[in-house]
Design a protein around this motif. Structure first.
Motif, PDB file in Angstrom:
ATOM      1  N   ALA A 202      -7.985  -6.065   7.614  1.00 14.92           N
ATOM      2  CA  ALA A 202      -8.642  -5.000   8.367  1.00 14.92           C
ATOM      3  C   ALA A 202      -9.354  -4.036   7.408  1.00 14.92           C
ATOM      4  N   GLN A 203     -10.499  -3.527   7.849  1.00 11.36           N
ATOM      5  CA  GLN A 203     -11.298  -2.670   6.973  1.00 11.36           C
ATOM      6  C   GLN A 203     -10.504  -1.458   6.485  1.00 11.36           C
ATOM      7  N   ILE A 204      -9.668  -0.904   7.344  1.00  9.69           N
ATOM      8  CA  ILE A 204      -8.920   0.294   6.972  1.00  9.69           C
ATOM      9  C   ILE A 204      -7.904   0.017   5.859  1.00  9.69           C
ATOM     10  N   ASP A 205      -7.511  -1.254   5.710  1.00  5.17           N
ATOM     11  CA  ASP A 205      -6.497  -1.610   4.708  1.00  5.17           C
ATOM     12  C   ASP A 205      -7.090  -2.244   3.457  1.00  5.17           C
ATOM     13  N   ALA A 206      -8.399  -2.437   3.411  1.00 10.48           N
ATOM     14  CA  ALA A 206      -9.012  -3.203   2.313  1.00 10.48           C
ATOM     15  C   ALA A 206      -9.514  -2.337   1.168  1.00 10.48           C
ATOM     16  N   ARG A 207      -9.363  -1.029   1.241  1.00 10.86           N
ATOM     17  CA  ARG A 207     -10.026  -0.159   0.267  1.00 10.86           C
ATOM     18  C   ARG A 207      -9.438  -0.229  -1.140  1.00 10.86           C
ATOM     19  N   TYR A 208      -8.207  -0.656  -1.291  1.00 15.14           N
ATOM     20  CA  TYR A 208      -7.596  -0.687  -2.624  1.00 15.14           C
ATOM     21  C   TYR A 208      -7.492  -2.104  -3.192  1.00 15.14           C
ATOM     22  N   ILE A 209      -8.069  -3.082  -2.496  1.00 12.98           N
ATOM     23  CA  ILE A 209      -7.996  -4.472  -2.974  1.00 12.98           C
ATOM     24  C   ILE A 209      -8.999  -4.662  -4.110  1.00 12.98           C
ATOM     25  N   ALA A 210      -8.559  -5.312  -5.183  1.00 15.08           N
ATOM     26  CA  ALA A 210      -9.404  -5.531  -6.357  1.00 15.08           C
ATOM     27  C   ALA A 210      -9.092  -6.901  -6.948  1.00 15.08           C
ATOM     28  N   PRO A 211     -10.046  -7.503  -7.658  1.00 12.74           N
ATOM     29  CA  PRO A 211      -9.820  -8.810  -8.278  1.00 12.74           C
ATOM     30  C   PRO A 211      -8.640  -8.777  -9.245  1.00 12.74           C
ATOM     31  N   GLY A 212      -7.869  -9.853  -9.234  1.00 13.62           N
ATOM     32  CA  GLY A 212      -6.736  -9.981 -10.139  1.00 13.62           C
ATOM     33  C   GLY A 212      -5.409  -9.567  -9.547  1.00 13.62           C
ATOM     34  N   GLN A 213      -5.408  -8.921  -8.388  1.00  7.71           N
ATOM     35  CA  GLN A 213      -4.139  -8.474  -7.798  1.00  7.71           C
ATOM     36  C   GLN A 213      -3.346  -9.670  -7.282  1.00  7.71           C
ATOM     37  N   GLU A 214      -2.027  -9.520  -7.259  1.00  9.05           N
ATOM     38  CA  GLU A 214      -1.126 -10.606  -6.852  1.00  9.05           C
ATOM     39  C   GLU A 214      -1.229 -10.867  -5.356  1.00  9.05           C
ATOM     40  N   VAL A 215      -1.118 -12.135  -5.011  1.00 11.59           N
ATOM     41  CA  VAL A 215      -1.177 -12.569  -3.610  1.00 11.59           C
ATOM     42  C   VAL A 215      -0.036 -13.541  -3.354  1.00 11.59           C
ATOM     43  N   GLU A 216       0.545 -13.465  -2.160  1.00 10.73           N
ATOM     44  CA  GLU A 216       1.502 -14.468  -1.704  1.00 10.73           C
ATOM     45  C   GLU A 216       1.006 -15.025  -0.382  1.00 10.73           C
ATOM     46  N   VAL A 217       1.065 -16.351  -0.247  1.00  8.98           N
ATOM     47  CA  VAL A 217       0.539 -17.018   0.943  1.00  8.98           C
ATOM     48  C   VAL A 217       1.567 -18.005   1.456  1.00  8.98           C
ATOM     49  N   THR A 218       1.704 -18.068   2.773  1.00  3.99           N
ATOM     50  CA  THR A 218       2.513 -19.117   3.398  1.00  3.99           C
ATOM     51  C   THR A 218       1.648 -19.828   4.422  1.00  3.99           C
ATOM     52  N   PHE A 219       1.758 -21.145   4.481  1.00  7.92           N
ATOM     53  CA  PHE A 219       0.939 -21.952   5.376  1.00  7.92           C
ATOM     54  C   PHE A 219       1.811 -22.613   6.433  1.00  7.92           C
ATOM     55  N   LYS A 220       1.239 -22.751   7.629  1.00  6.56           N
ATOM     56  CA  LYS A 220       1.938 -23.500   8.673  1.00  6.56           C
ATOM     57  C   LYS A 220       2.060 -24.969   8.297  1.00  6.56           C
ATOM     58  N   PHE A 221       1.147 -25.422   7.442  1.00 10.18           N
ATOM     59  CA  PHE A 221       1.187 -26.799   6.950  1.00 10.18           C
ATOM     60  C   PHE A 221       2.456 -27.051   6.131  1.00 10.18           C
ATOM     61  N   MET A 222       2.979 -26.010   5.488  1.00  9.14           N
ATOM     62  CA  MET A 222       4.186 -26.118   4.670  1.00  9.14           C
ATOM     63  C   MET A 222       5.138 -24.990   5.042  1.00  9.14           C
ATOM     64  N   PRO A 223       5.816 -25.068   6.206  1.00 10.90           N
ATOM     65  CA  PRO A 223       6.699 -23.985   6.633  1.00 10.90           C
ATOM     66  C   PRO A 223       7.858 -23.780   5.658  1.00 10.90           C
ATOM     67  N   GLY A 224       8.248 -22.521   5.529  1.00 10.46           N
ATOM     68  CA  GLY A 224       9.376 -22.191   4.665  1.00 10.46           C
ATOM     69  C   GLY A 224       9.014 -21.973   3.217  1.00 10.46           C
ATOM     70  N   HIS A 225       7.765 -22.231   2.832  1.00 12.09           N
ATOM     71  CA  HIS A 225       7.349 -22.105   1.438  1.00 12.09           C
ATOM     72  C   HIS A 225       6.367 -20.933   1.292  1.00 12.09           C
ATOM     73  N   VAL A 226       6.480 -20.242   0.163  1.00 11.47           N
ATOM     74  CA  VAL A 226       5.570 -19.137  -0.172  1.00 11.47           C
ATOM     75  C   VAL A 226       4.929 -19.455  -1.518  1.00 11.47           C
ATOM     76  N   TYR A 227       3.611 -19.369  -1.585  1.00 11.13           N
ATOM     77  CA  TYR A 227       2.871 -19.700  -2.796  1.00 11.13           C
ATOM     78  C   TYR A 227       2.183 -18.449  -3.336  1.00 11.13           C
TER      79      TYR A 227
END
Length: 313
Positions: A202-227
């Motif tokens: 959301a635009q209101i939450d995107a103001r502090y995002i910058a390249p290089g910051q850490e990200v965690e993603v979970t996919f429905k393709f691989m339930p139970g796993h966080v990458y």
């Protein structure tokens, strides 16, 4: 998480009252509401921009394969959804007319080169004209250019994979006729050499995002796993902000706060290559703000990962 924290506080309050450590007066009766208000104002609302979360999708570049020359297909050695390397043969076109063109121009070039040598010899002996030499030289140069173009057409009768990837919906068969028209591609090639993962924030939450910051993603393709991964950048345009060439004046339309798209790259490149295009999931981005909320966001994301076992949406 909010429910869990409030349940913990209520249990602690009940224990203190039951042991007689505090008196259950009006303040302590209202304290759950106060705690709820403080948690929202001090933690959960700032978590929106300190560790924003949004839906993620895997996208891949699709290339419409259009041959550079037209003709009858003689061979289709590829199979649908089979991994290919850059340069692998997708299909072949009958090279006969293009090979004949090359040979005809080679013959003309050989004759013209001989004539050029003869005219040059006569001119050097003062028995010929310089104009004839220049005319023959021009013919040779033109034929060399035509030969180069004909050879290029002959080479293009073998259509190869432009990158690592695969083809899908292979309906092309031997005997079909293909044309070099961009409106009639022969097949679709999915490029897997570069995995694109976009996260809607959301635009209101995107103001502090910058390249290089850490990200965690979970996919429905691989339930139970966080990458884990890293932010590559925030895309600098979305469709609602795009100005298009038109012969009309600006047409008023309803403006909405559409989410921005953040491009991320996974640390596990091998797993990223396995992800099918269209795979969806949920991603959290950890900015440099409100770091105390990062722990709660990590817990929430793992809850989402576990719920992916049963939640199809």
């Amino acid at each position: 998480m909010m429910v869990a924290l409030m349940a913990l506080y209520v249990a602690l309050l009940f224990s203190l009252v039951w042991l007689g450590i505090i008196r259950f007066n009006a303040f302590w009766k209202a304290s759950p509401l106060i705690v709820l208000l403080l948690l929202n104002l001090g933690l959960f609302i700032p978590m929106g921009w300190g560790a924003p979360q949004g839906p993620a999708i895997v996208a891949r570049n699709a290339v419409a394969i259009v041959p550079d020359v037209a003709g009858e297909v003689t061979d289709v050695p590829v199979a649908a959804n089979t991994p290919l390397k850059a340069g692998d043969v997708l299909f072949k076109i009958d090279p006969t007319p293009y090979d004949a063109q090359v040979k005809a121009i080679e013959a003309q070039l050989k004759l013209s080169s001989t004539r050029l040598a003869q005219m040059t010899n006569l001119y050097e002996r003062d028995a010929g004209r310089g104009f004839d030499v220049e005319q023959r030289q021009s013919e040779v140069d033109q034929l060399k250019a035509q030969l180069q173009n004909a050879q290029w057409n002959l080479d293009k009768t073998t259509i190869r994979a432009p990158a690592d990837g695969y083809v899908t919906n292979v309906a092309l068969r031997k005997g079909a006729r293909v044309a070099n028209l961009p409106l009639s591609p022969a097949m679709a090639f999915i490029d897997t050499s570069n995995t694109l993962i976009g996260v809607e924030i959301a635009q209101i939450d995107a103001r502090y995002i910058a390249p290089g910051q850490e990200v965690e993603v979970t996919f429905k393709f691989m339930p139970g796993h966080v990458y884990t991964g890293r932010v590559e950048g925030v895309l600098q345009a979305i469709a609602t902000g795009q100005a298009q060439v038109s012969g009309q004046a600006v047409t008023p339309k309803e403006f909405t706060a559409a989410p921005f798209v953040v491009r991320v790259r996974l640390d596990d490149a091998a797993f990223a290559d396995r992800l099918p295009a269209g795979a969806t999931g949920t991603a959290a981005i950890f900015t440099d703000q409100v770091k105390v909320s990062h722990v709660i966001r990590r817990v929430l994301l793992r809850q989402v990962a576990i719920l992916n076992y049963v939640n199809p949406f």
